[in-house]
Motif scaffolding. Structure first.
Motif, short mmCIF file in Angstrom:
data_model
loop_
_atom_site.label_atom_id
_atom_site.label_comp_id
_atom_site.label_asym_id
_atom_site.label_seq_id
_atom_site.Cartn_x
_atom_site.Cartn_y
_atom_site.Cartn_z
N ALA A 25 20.83 32.24 60.82
CA ALA A 25 19.61 32.94 60.42
C ALA A 25 19.85 33.82 59.19
N LYS A 26 20.95 34.55 59.19
CA LYS A 26 21.22 35.49 58.10
C LYS A 26 21.64 34.77 56.81
N ALA A 67 11.07 29.07 67.48
CA ALA A 67 12.23 29.38 66.63
C ALA A 67 12.01 30.66 65.83
N SER A 68 13.12 31.37 65.61
CA SER A 68 13.04 32.66 64.93
C SER A 68 14.32 32.93 64.14
N ALA A 69 14.16 33.70 63.05
CA ALA A 69 15.30 34.19 62.29
C ALA A 69 15.48 35.69 62.54
N ASP A 70 14.70 36.25 63.45
CA ASP A 70 14.76 37.67 63.79
C ASP A 70 16.00 37.94 64.64
N ALA A 76 18.55 38.37 71.98
CA ALA A 76 17.98 38.33 73.34
C ALA A 76 18.14 36.95 73.96
N TRP A 77 17.87 35.90 73.20
CA TRP A 77 18.01 34.55 73.73
C TRP A 77 19.45 34.21 74.09
N PHE A 78 20.35 34.41 73.15
CA PHE A 78 21.71 33.93 73.33
C PHE A 78 22.58 34.87 74.16
#
Length: 182
Positions: A25-26, A67-70, A76-78
């Motif tokens: 994401a980053k 899906a998110s890049a936040d 929280a998911w992982f």
């Protein structure tokens, strides 16, 4: 949570799966989400005995639409104990500015199939992932261009570009371990 040890020049760095997801994401701006994985006895964590997409389908209700890049969402998911050992999926298309070309060399495709006419061979200077069936080539989606998913409509080549799901290394599947290179 599983740890992956990476050894380079005798230094060992332990990374959690969340670190890989956060990095995608980053560093690339990709919107990621958790996928099912493979249990120690070789079955998909979805629990379906006849699962046809072992370790490659979404754990979230809306799949790539979630899906998110936040970083807060990804953490929280992982880190969720109800989603242990998740694989990492990336949503292709505008959300990640990403097109993935899948070359299934095990079905007869060749890397040269990516070259049309007088295209410059620098087309291969992109992140790529070795899969159990061939290679995934990752490209930035050009601004203003629409690319559709093709799912083998290009012979043994496929494109994933319209909110499709593709998985990223560090990924557990029945096929050999994936590797990423540039």
């Amino acid at each position: 949570m599983s740890k992956l040890a990476i050894t380079k020049m005798q230094d060992t760095l332990s990374l959690e799966i969340v670190d890989f997801a956060l990095n995608y994401a980053k560093e690339f701006g990709w919107a990621v989400f958790p996928l099912h994985s493979i249990t120690p006895d070789g079955f998909c964590t979805c629990g379906q005995a006849s699962c046809k997409s072992e370790g490659k389908h979404p754990r979230t209700k809306q799949g790539s639409l979630d899906a998110s890049a936040d970083p807060a969402v990804i953490e929280a998911w992982f880190a969720d104990p109800d989603l242990p050992e998740s694989n990492i999926g990336v949503a292709t298309g505008k959300i990640s500015d990403l097109v993935v070309v899948d070359v299934d060399t095990d079905k007869g495709a060749e890397i040269s199939d990516l070259v049309f006419g007088d295209l410059d061979y620098t087309i291969f200077n992109t992140p790529k992932v070795k899969t159990g069936r061939g290679l995934h080539f990752y490209y930035k989606l050009p601004a203003g261009v629409t690319v559709k998913n093709s799912a083998s409509r290009l012979g043994q080549l496929s494109t994933f570009a319209a909110m499709a799901v593709t998985w990223l290394p560090r990924h557990q599947s029945i096929s050999p371990d994936a590797t990423i290179s540039s």
